[in-house]
Scaffold this motif. Structure first.
Motif, PDB file in Angstrom:
ATOM      1  N   UNK A  75    -107.278 -42.755 -73.171  1.00  0.00           N
ATOM      2  CA  UNK A  75    -106.543 -43.778 -72.317  1.00  0.00           C
ATOM      3  C   UNK A  75    -105.697 -44.847 -73.361  1.00  0.00           C
ATOM      4  N   UNK A  76    -106.233 -45.070 -74.546  1.00  0.00           N
ATOM      5  CA  UNK A  76    -105.778 -46.206 -75.275  1.00  0.00           C
ATOM      6  C   UNK A  76    -104.411 -45.149 -75.895  1.00  0.00           C
ATOM      7  N   UNK A  77    -104.313 -44.083 -76.396  1.00  0.00           N
ATOM      8  CA  UNK A  77    -103.243 -43.308 -76.748  1.00  0.00           C
ATOM      9  C   UNK A  77    -102.268 -43.369 -75.489  1.00  0.00           C
ATOM     10  N   UNK A  78    -102.558 -43.206 -74.528  1.00  0.00           N
ATOM     11  CA  UNK A  78    -101.754 -43.180 -73.290  1.00  0.00           C
ATOM     12  C   UNK A  78    -100.977 -44.572 -73.095  1.00  0.00           C
ATOM     13  N   UNK A  79    -101.844 -45.753 -73.284  1.00  0.00           N
ATOM     14  CA  UNK A  79    -101.220 -47.052 -73.437  1.00  0.00           C
ATOM     15  C   UNK A  79    -100.276 -47.487 -74.445  1.00  0.00           C
ATOM     16  N   UNK A  80    -100.048 -46.529 -75.495  1.00  0.00           N
ATOM     17  CA  UNK A  80     -99.365 -46.860 -76.573  1.00  0.00           C
ATOM     18  C   UNK A  80    -100.257 -47.227 -77.943  1.00  0.00           C
ATOM     19  N   UNK A  81    -101.308 -47.221 -77.863  1.00  0.00           N
ATOM     20  CA  UNK A  81    -102.074 -47.396 -79.248  1.00  0.00           C
ATOM     21  C   UNK A  81    -101.874 -46.011 -80.135  1.00  0.00           C
ATOM     22  N   UNK A  82    -101.759 -46.351 -81.531  1.00  0.00           N
ATOM     23  CA  UNK A  82    -101.793 -45.290 -82.306  1.00  0.00           C
ATOM     24  C   UNK A  82    -103.346 -44.807 -82.432  1.00  0.00           C
ATOM     25  N   UNK A  83    -103.226 -43.495 -82.644  1.00  0.00           N
ATOM     26  CA  UNK A  83    -104.416 -42.648 -82.442  1.00  0.00           C
ATOM     27  C   UNK A  83    -105.706 -43.533 -83.423  1.00  0.00           C
ATOM     28  N   UNK A  84    -105.302 -44.097 -84.466  1.00  0.00           N
ATOM     29  CA  UNK A  84    -106.424 -44.515 -85.237  1.00  0.00           C
ATOM     30  C   UNK A  84    -106.740 -46.008 -84.615  1.00  0.00           C
ATOM     31  N   UNK A  85    -105.909 -46.670 -84.027  1.00  0.00           N
ATOM     32  CA  UNK A  85    -106.251 -47.856 -83.255  1.00  0.00           C
ATOM     33  C   UNK A  85    -107.290 -47.646 -82.110  1.00  0.00           C
ATOM     34  N   UNK A  86    -106.538 -46.398 -81.293  1.00  0.00           N
ATOM     35  CA  UNK A  86    -107.493 -45.859 -80.228  1.00  0.00           C
ATOM     36  C   UNK A  86    -108.844 -45.446 -80.618  1.00  0.00           C
ATOM     37  N   UNK A  87    -108.944 -44.605 -81.778  1.00  0.00           N
ATOM     38  CA  UNK A  87    -110.447 -44.314 -82.245  1.00  0.00           C
ATOM     39  C   UNK A  87    -111.044 -45.694 -82.482  1.00  0.00           C
ATOM     40  N   UNK A  88    -110.688 -46.524 -83.047  1.00  0.00           N
ATOM     41  CA  UNK A  88    -111.480 -47.911 -83.214  1.00  0.00           C
ATOM     42  C   UNK A  88    -111.692 -48.574 -81.990  1.00  0.00           C
ATOM     43  N   UNK A  89    -110.861 -48.355 -81.021  1.00  0.00           N
ATOM     44  CA  UNK A  89    -111.084 -49.137 -79.687  1.00  0.00           C
ATOM     45  C   UNK A  89    -112.081 -48.151 -78.923  1.00  0.00           C
ATOM     46  N   UNK A  90    -112.241 -46.875 -78.873  1.00  0.00           N
ATOM     47  CA  UNK A  90    -113.231 -46.298 -78.224  1.00  0.00           C
ATOM     48  C   UNK A  90    -114.333 -46.120 -78.827  1.00  0.00           C
ATOM     49  N   UNK A  91    -114.556 -46.290 -80.148  1.00  0.00           N
ATOM     50  CA  UNK A  91    -116.077 -46.488 -80.697  1.00  0.00           C
ATOM     51  C   UNK A  91    -116.850 -47.837 -80.152  1.00  0.00           C
ATOM     52  N   UNK A  92    -116.030 -48.674 -79.496  1.00  0.00           N
ATOM     53  CA  UNK A  92    -117.050 -49.695 -78.902  1.00  0.00           C
ATOM     54  C   UNK A  92    -117.996 -49.142 -77.887  1.00  0.00           C
ATOM     55  N   UNK A  93    -117.266 -48.148 -77.351  1.00  0.00           N
ATOM     56  CA  UNK A  93    -118.334 -47.243 -76.312  1.00  0.00           C
ATOM     57  C   UNK A  93    -119.675 -46.806 -76.813  1.00  0.00           C
ATOM     58  N   UNK A  94    -119.670 -46.741 -78.140  1.00  0.00           N
ATOM     59  CA  UNK A  94    -121.063 -46.443 -78.929  1.00  0.00           C
ATOM     60  C   UNK A  94    -122.161 -47.544 -78.902  1.00  0.00           C
ATOM     61  N   UNK A  95    -121.610 -48.649 -78.444  1.00  0.00           N
ATOM     62  CA  UNK A  95    -122.555 -49.765 -78.374  1.00  0.00           C
ATOM     63  C   UNK A  95    -123.369 -49.928 -79.733  1.00  0.00           C
ATOM     64  N   UNK A  96    -122.542 -49.856 -80.517  1.00  0.00           N
ATOM     65  CA  UNK A  96    -123.413 -50.043 -81.817  1.00  0.00           C
ATOM     66  C   UNK A  96    -122.483 -50.849 -82.827  1.00  0.00           C
TER      67      UNK A  96
END
Lengths: 403, 86
Positions: free
Chosen positions: A144-165
């Motif tokens: 979703x973040x990549x679709x919103x215009x984040x770079x893949x690296x930024x999107x990966x960092x954003x997604x990892x929040x879902x790891x709840x750690x």
């Protein structure tokens, strides 16, 4: 009059008028302090982060962390720590020595390992799978973040929040998108603090009353486990050693986090012979690391970095990553129940997202609300702990493929 | 569909597969360790139970007392002797 003017120039008030963002950031710092102190949301992290935000934004204080370009020298070289310290002050020294090098998150993970008990997971090994299903939020939000215009690296960092750690999120962001460290750390720790709200929200939306009432102990009596562990102490000592070595071969980039987690766990399980090391890992070392991590992460949030549209995206994306991970775990259990005689309470899937041990406690309370004799805590801890391993592995995959 | 989006999709498939494989490994290794321990180093109840002669303190109780003393004294205290009255 001239002297008064000079005095005014010397104080911070003159620059306060020139930078309106500073006041807003001080407000953000105060809100974080309020959440940590009054609401007790992850106070061990939010208080140092909140205070770090305030320190970094006090005009003229020189405590804000400067971007990496400012310490870059020609020919792909960087200033040494002494130069950073004398040019940009102690906070930059701390940040570039302890955070940018990726030093503190694994150190904190060592303490987490020494506080973790793999016993519940070893007793209910098949529940470990749900710790994998609950990592889906990481990758969905990445998409979703990549679709919103984040770079893949930024999107990966954003997604990892879902790891709840927290340490995993911070470590991944340092590696992939260090300029987003502040907002991502805040989002990760805030949503971890909000686990008691988010899990019931998602569980109530996806689970039926009948599912809430699935009693794991009754299921264990109806379909007893194949084998009982006859020497749990030895199994718990062998587990971190063997797992650490084997996982290192499959996902080497997860070793800094997972390796330190398993080392911390080993010194705990060895008992009295290494109890002094375990005490140090969970006490003085972890506490010191937490102080520096919190302050330095807070200090990255200067107004020019934080007050951007991206921050809002991170806050919304972080929530979605959390919610989707919880939903992923619940749906995986529901799918399993379709094919298995021995039913599993879907709450055990919800706790697959890490956030140990709060997620397991919240799930246990939810189950007790529907049936006061239905204690699911130890089962939830199994998926909860496997979730820690799952999110560290997911972080390793993101780092190795996006760096 | 942009190149980045395709990369993300690949990452999702590879990432989730890796996480599943590693946790499968956790399950397999865990089971193997349990089987190994059960086969070669089982700690039977009789081994744990009181083998000390009557009049002496149960080993389990002694372990609990030693652990309590260790926690209270921050690891500095040692239990040298525990005797039963009478």
């Amino acid at each position: 009059m001239h002297i008064l003017e000079e005095l005014y120039e010397m104080t911070a008030f003159s620059s306060l008028g020139q930078q309106s963002g500073v006041l807003l950031m001080l407000l953000v710092g105060f809100v974080l302090l309020y959440l940590g102190i009054a609401k007790k949301y992850e106070p061990l992290l939010l208080v140092p982060i909140g205070f770090g935000v305030i320190l970094a934004n006090l005009p003229g204080g020189g405590m804000g962390v400067v971007p990496a370009e400012m310490i870059a020298l020609p020919n792909d070289r960087y200033m040494n720590l002494f130069e950073i310290g004398s040019e940009y002050g102690i906070m930059n020294y701390l940040y570039y020595a302890l955070i940018k090098t990726g030093f503190l998150p694994p150190i904190i993970f060592m303490g987490v390992g020494a506080l973790t008990d793999f016993g519940p997971m070893l007793r209910n090994l098949r529940l470990a799978f749900f710790g994998a299903a609950a990592q889906i939020g990481i990758f969905m939000v990445l998409l979703g973040a990549i679709a919103m215009g984040f770079t893949p690296q930024e999107a990966g960092s954003l997604g990892i929040i879902g790891g709840a750690d927290g340490p995993t999120a911070i470590y991944t962001t340092i590696m992939l998108a260090p300029h987003l460290l502040g907002p991502i750390a805040i989002a990760a720790y805030s949503y971890m603090a909000l686990v008691p709200v988010i899990i019931p929200l998602v569980a109530n939306a996806l689970m039926t009353k009948k599912e809430f009432k699935i009693n794991m102990r009754q299921q264990d009596k109806l379909y007893p486990p194949k084998h009982k562990i006859k020497n749990l102490k030895l199994a718990k000592i062998l587990f971190p050693i063997i797992l650490g070595v084997v996982v290192a071969f499959f996902v080497p980039s997860s070793v800094p986090l997972l390796g330190m987690l398993l080392f911390g766990n080993l010194i705990k399980e060895l008992g009295s012979i290494t109890s002094r090391l375990a005490d140090a890992a969970t006490g003085p070392i972890m506490n010191t690391a937490t102080i520096f991590l919190g302050l330095a992460v807070g200090a990255t949030m200067t107004h020019d970095v934080f007050l951007k549209g991206q921050t809002l995206g991170i806050i919304v994306g972080g929530f979605l990553a959390f919610a989707i991970s919880i939903a992923g775990g619940i749906l995986a259990v529901k799918a399993y129940n379709l094919f298995s005689k021995k039913k599993i309470n879907p709450l055990i899937g919800a706790t697959g997202l890490s956030a140990v041990p709060m997620a397991a406690r919240v799930a246990n309370e939810l189950a007790l609300k529907y049936d006061s004799s239905n204690h699911v805590l130890q089962y939830c801890m199994a998926s909860n702990i496997s979730g820690v391993i799952g999110s560290a592995v997911a972080a390793g995959v993101l780092i190795s493929m996006l760096l | 569909m942009s190149e980045n989006f395709l990369e993300a999709l690949t990452l999702m498939v590879v990432g989730m597969l890796t996480v599943f494989v590693i946790l499968l490994l956790v399950v397999v290794l865990g089971n193997a360790i349990i089987m190994f321990v059960n086969r070669f180093f089982p700690e039977t109840e009789s081994k744990l139970s009181n083998t000390s002669p009557p009049g002496q303190v149960d080993r389990k109780h002694l372990a609990v007392i030693a652990a309590a003393v260790s926690v209270v004294t921050g690891g500095r205290g040692r239990v040298l002797k525990v005797e039963k009255e009478g």
